[in-house]
Design a protein around this motif. Structure first.
Motif, PDB file in Angstrom:
ATOM      1  N   ALA A 177       0.902  -1.306  -0.031  1.00 17.05           N
ATOM      2  CA  ALA A 177      -0.147  -0.218  -0.111  1.00 17.05           C
ATOM      3  C   ALA A 177       0.698   1.227  -0.006  1.00 17.05           C
ATOM      4  CB  ALA A 177      -0.689  -0.070   1.269  1.00 17.05           C
ATOM      5  N   GLY A 178       2.231   1.095   0.124  1.00 14.39           N
ATOM      6  CA  GLY A 178       3.015   2.417  -0.032  1.00 14.39           C
ATOM      7  C   GLY A 178       3.788   2.799   1.299  1.00 14.39           C
ATOM      8  N   ALA A 179       3.566   2.107   2.271  1.00 10.90           N
ATOM      9  CA  ALA A 179       4.361   2.610   3.565  1.00 10.90           C
ATOM     10  C   ALA A 179       5.804   1.967   3.734  1.00 10.90           C
ATOM     11  CB  ALA A 179       3.418   2.342   4.804  1.00 10.90           C
ATOM     12  N   THR A 180       6.732   2.690   4.105  1.00  8.40           N
ATOM     13  CA  THR A 180       8.000   2.270   4.588  1.00  8.40           C
ATOM     14  C   THR A 180       7.919   1.891   5.973  1.00  8.40           C
ATOM     15  OG1 THR A 180       8.668   4.312   5.658  1.00  8.40           O
ATOM     16  CG2 THR A 180       8.867   3.994   3.184  1.00  8.40           C
ATOM     17  N   PRO A 181       9.147   0.793   5.998  1.00  7.88           N
ATOM     18  CA  PRO A 181       9.285   0.322   7.518  1.00  7.88           C
ATOM     19  C   PRO A 181       9.443   1.244   8.545  1.00  7.88           C
ATOM     20  CG  PRO A 181      10.573  -0.906   5.707  1.00  7.88           C
ATOM     21  CD  PRO A 181       9.942   0.222   5.139  1.00  7.88           C
ATOM     22  N   ALA A 182      10.055   2.263   8.162  1.00 10.79           N
ATOM     23  CA  ALA A 182      10.155   3.369   9.214  1.00 10.79           C
ATOM     24  C   ALA A 182       8.792   3.951   9.503  1.00 10.79           C
ATOM     25  CB  ALA A 182      11.017   4.579   8.610  1.00 10.79           C
ATOM     26  N   GLN A 183       7.892   4.262   8.663  1.00 11.75           N
ATOM     27  CA  GLN A 183       6.695   4.869   8.769  1.00 11.75           C
ATOM     28  C   GLN A 183       5.890   4.028   9.742  1.00 11.75           C
ATOM     29  OE1 GLN A 183       5.304   5.406   4.772  1.00 11.75           O
ATOM     30  NE2 GLN A 183       4.883   7.730   5.222  1.00 11.75           N
ATOM     31  N   VAL A 184       6.035   2.704   9.502  1.00 11.68           N
ATOM     32  CA  VAL A 184       5.048   1.774  10.132  1.00 11.68           C
ATOM     33  C   VAL A 184       5.517   1.759  11.707  1.00 11.68           C
ATOM     34  CG1 VAL A 184       4.535  -0.837  10.388  1.00 11.68           C
ATOM     35  CG2 VAL A 184       4.499   0.258   8.056  1.00 11.68           C
ATOM     36  N   ARG A 185       7.142   1.693  11.804  1.00 10.11           N
ATOM     37  CA  ARG A 185       7.442   1.675  13.189  1.00 10.11           C
ATOM     38  C   ARG A 185       6.890   2.851  13.850  1.00 10.11           C
ATOM     39  NH1 ARG A 185      13.012  -0.481  15.900  1.00 10.11           N
ATOM     40  NH2 ARG A 185      12.462   0.267  18.086  1.00 10.11           N
ATOM     41  N   GLY A 186       7.074   3.907  13.325  1.00 13.10           N
ATOM     42  CA  GLY A 186       6.629   5.094  13.823  1.00 13.10           C
ATOM     43  C   GLY A 186       5.156   5.183  14.329  1.00 13.10           C
ATOM     44  N   TRP A 187       4.526   4.812  13.572  1.00  8.21           N
ATOM     45  CA  TRP A 187       2.981   4.661  13.992  1.00  8.21           C
ATOM     46  C   TRP A 187       2.457   3.570  15.055  1.00  8.21           C
ATOM     47  CZ3 TRP A 187       2.006   4.532   7.815  1.00  8.21           C
ATOM     48  CH2 TRP A 187       2.031   5.655   7.383  1.00  8.21           C
ATOM     49  N   GLY A 188       3.505   2.630  14.831  1.00  6.55           N
ATOM     50  CA  GLY A 188       3.173   1.703  15.941  1.00  6.55           C
ATOM     51  C   GLY A 188       3.586   2.129  17.307  1.00  6.55           C
ATOM     52  N   GLU A 189       4.488   2.901  17.198  1.00  7.10           N
ATOM     53  CA  GLU A 189       5.105   3.766  18.625  1.00  7.10           C
ATOM     54  C   GLU A 189       3.990   4.565  19.155  1.00  7.10           C
ATOM     55  OE1 GLU A 189       9.133   4.719  17.292  1.00  7.10           O
ATOM     56  OE2 GLU A 189       9.874   3.039  17.769  1.00  7.10           O
ATOM     57  N   ARG A 190       3.702   5.440  18.182  1.00  2.36           N
ATOM     58  CA  ARG A 190       2.629   6.294  18.608  1.00  2.36           C
ATOM     59  C   ARG A 190       1.231   5.712  18.902  1.00  2.36           C
ATOM     60  NH1 ARG A 190       2.981  10.803  13.797  1.00  2.36           N
ATOM     61  NH2 ARG A 190       3.432   8.955  12.708  1.00  2.36           N
ATOM     62  N   ALA A 191       0.961   4.715  18.351  1.00  6.06           N
ATOM     63  CA  ALA A 191      -0.110   3.856  18.823  1.00  6.06           C
ATOM     64  C   ALA A 191      -0.072   3.216  20.188  1.00  6.06           C
ATOM     65  CB  ALA A 191      -0.559   2.476  17.899  1.00  6.06           C
ATOM     66  N   LEU A 192       1.155   2.772  20.511  1.00  2.88           N
ATOM     67  CA  LEU A 192       1.379   2.363  21.848  1.00  2.88           C
ATOM     68  C   LEU A 192       1.297   3.481  22.821  1.00  2.88           C
ATOM     69  CD1 LEU A 192       2.177  -0.480  23.337  1.00  2.88           C
ATOM     70  CD2 LEU A 192       4.745   0.274  22.921  1.00  2.88           C
ATOM     71  N   ASP A 193       1.895   4.675  22.391  1.00  2.00           N
ATOM     72  CA  ASP A 193       1.850   5.836  23.502  1.00  2.00           C
ATOM     73  C   ASP A 193       0.220   6.217  23.738  1.00  2.00           C
ATOM     74  OD1 ASP A 193       4.557   5.718  23.757  1.00  2.00           O
ATOM     75  OD2 ASP A 193       4.670   7.313  22.206  1.00  2.00           O
ATOM     76  N   ARG A 194      -0.383   6.232  22.484  1.00  8.41           N
ATOM     77  CA  ARG A 194      -1.795   6.805  22.896  1.00  8.41           C
ATOM     78  C   ARG A 194      -2.359   5.577  23.681  1.00  8.41           C
ATOM     79  NH1 ARG A 194       0.403  10.501  20.672  1.00  8.41           N
ATOM     80  NH2 ARG A 194      -0.134  11.594  18.964  1.00  8.41           N
ATOM     81  N   SER A 195      -2.321   4.334  23.313  1.00 11.68           N
ATOM     82  CA  SER A 195      -2.876   3.221  23.981  1.00 11.68           C
ATOM     83  C   SER A 195      -2.636   3.392  25.715  1.00 11.68           C
ATOM     84  CB  SER A 195      -2.627   2.124  23.624  1.00 11.68           C
ATOM     85  OG  SER A 195      -2.955   1.884  22.259  1.00 11.68           O
ATOM     86  N   ALA A 196      -1.210   3.559  26.107  1.00 12.04           N
ATOM     87  CA  ALA A 196      -0.988   3.674  27.311  1.00 12.04           C
ATOM     88  C   ALA A 196      -1.294   4.858  28.062  1.00 12.04           C
ATOM     89  CB  ALA A 196       0.828   3.735  27.563  1.00 12.04           C
ATOM     90  N   ASP A 197      -1.756   5.929  27.337  1.00 13.64           N
ATOM     91  CA  ASP A 197      -2.391   7.028  28.073  1.00 13.64           C
ATOM     92  C   ASP A 197      -3.974   6.850  28.182  1.00 13.64           C
ATOM     93  OD1 ASP A 197       0.095   8.473  27.888  1.00 13.64           O
ATOM     94  OD2 ASP A 197      -0.605   9.543  26.010  1.00 13.64           O
TER      95      ASP A 197
END
Length: 354
Positions: A43-63
């Motif tokens: 779909a066009g995402a880079t590995p770095a983008q995916v990792r960044g999104w995963g880290e942000r999702a984890l932070d939002r979830s923790a809050d």
């Protein structure tokens, strides 16, 4: 009979429960994560983008839900993954919205509240065919005496499910012009908190409204006497009640007038309207007490708008859609009835009760 893998948690502390699940279903979780990395790449995402999104999702979830972030960390420990990688699986809806990925498959849901007796529900769950081995059935006890059973994807905390408090949920993806790449709370975690904590449509809607989201979905909540489709988007949350006839149908477009003004699927995935019309035209079948009859009422292979989808193998993997499961809620028993595949393959013998 084909069945989905099942797992019953014995641990009640979130991190330990997650680690137990991750350990027992490690191969399924790792394979599901790999399937999503393939999907995002196509779909066009880079590995770095995916990792960044995963880290942000984890932070939002923790809050928003620290216990669920702990559970994801536990799943990662058990499966040999990093916590952000498990967050990627839970935030797959948000990542697809961030990529602006659009497809033509997707789910259809029917709920009927009869004049007497329990609700009669059924939904198809469509997803990418290369992820057909992702689903699992998971039983857990989020608090003493309250059991949750969910049809979900390996590593995701919940999707379609039911709790012994007498509330169940169906689940359909939506798209809205307010969807953003600034990842918020994963909608799959909203479904999990509703299953864990809510006993009414109003309580479920309150949980949804408390989350800052970046992607859209609809969680249809059902109790013994009530139902409501909770449409969730960054622009707001709306609850669609059943009609006067007790019927509540939902596909992949917004029904709330205000949110529908920002509809994305209306122009990019118009088949959702055709599927909705099919459900509307077959309400009498969807009213039936027999779940086979309800599933067969969903059956349509209409070109461009199938309620029962089969993949076109000439398409790239991000455009191949298959009805991977047909699911109903048995509220009195606190159980799911699940068929692996679409309505065209349903027989009485193919239902898995969980």
């Amino acid at each position: 009979m084909m069945t989905f893998p099942t797992f019953t948690s014995s641990q009640t502390e979130p991190r330990l429960r997650g680690k137990e699940l991750g350990t027992h279903l490690r191969k399924h979780i790792v394979k599901n994560y790999a399937g999503y990395t393939d999907l995002f790449a196509v779909a066009g995402a880079t590995p770095a983008q995916v990792r960044g999104w995963g880290e942000r999702a984890l932070d939002r979830s923790a809050d928003w839900a620290p216990n669920l972030a702990e559970e994801m960390a536990g799943i990662a420990a058990g499966a040999g993954l990093e916590p952000w990688q498990v967050a990627v699986v839970n935030a797959r809806t948000e990542i697809l919205a961030a990529i602006d990925a659009i497809g033509h498959g997707e789910c259809s849901t029917s709920v009927v509240l009869p004049e007497s007796g329990p609700p009669r529900t059924v939904q198809t769950w469509d997803w990418h065919d290369h992820l057909r081995d992702a689903p699992i059935l998971w039983e857990l006890e989020p608090r003493p005496g309250h059991v949750v059973r969910t049809f979900t994807e390996a590593g995701a905390l919940a999707k379609i499910g039911i709790g012994t408090a007498g509330l169940g949920v169906h689940f359909n993806i939506l798209r809205h012009e307010s969807d953003t790449a600034d990842l918020g709370v994963p909608v799959h975690l909203i479904a999990r908190r509703i299953l864990d904590e809510a006993a009414s449509v109003e309580e479920a809607a309150g949980i949804a409204r408390s989350a800052r989201v970046s992607a859209s979905t609809v969680i249809t909540v059902v109790t013994e006497s009530d139902a409501g489709s909770i449409e969730i988007s960054p622009a707001g949350v709306a609850v669609i009640p059943p009609g006067p006839d007790g019927v509540l149908l939902h596909c992949n477009h917004f029904l709330d007038a205000d949110l529908a003004a920002g509809e994305r699927h209306a122009t990019q995935r118009p088949g959702t309207f055709d599927r909705f019309r099919h459900l509307s035209d077959h309400v009498e079948g969807l009213r039936q007490e027999d779940q086979n009859a309800r599933a067969l009422a969903m059956l349509s292979h209409a070109p461009g708008a199938p309620v029962c989808a089969h993949p076109d193998l000439t398409q790239p993997l991000n455009q191949r859609w298959e009805t991977l499961a047909t699911i109903g809620l048995d509220l009195p028993a606190g159980r799911l009835r699940v068929h692996q595949g679409g309505p065209c393959q349903v027989t009485e013998a193919t239902w898995q009760t969980f």
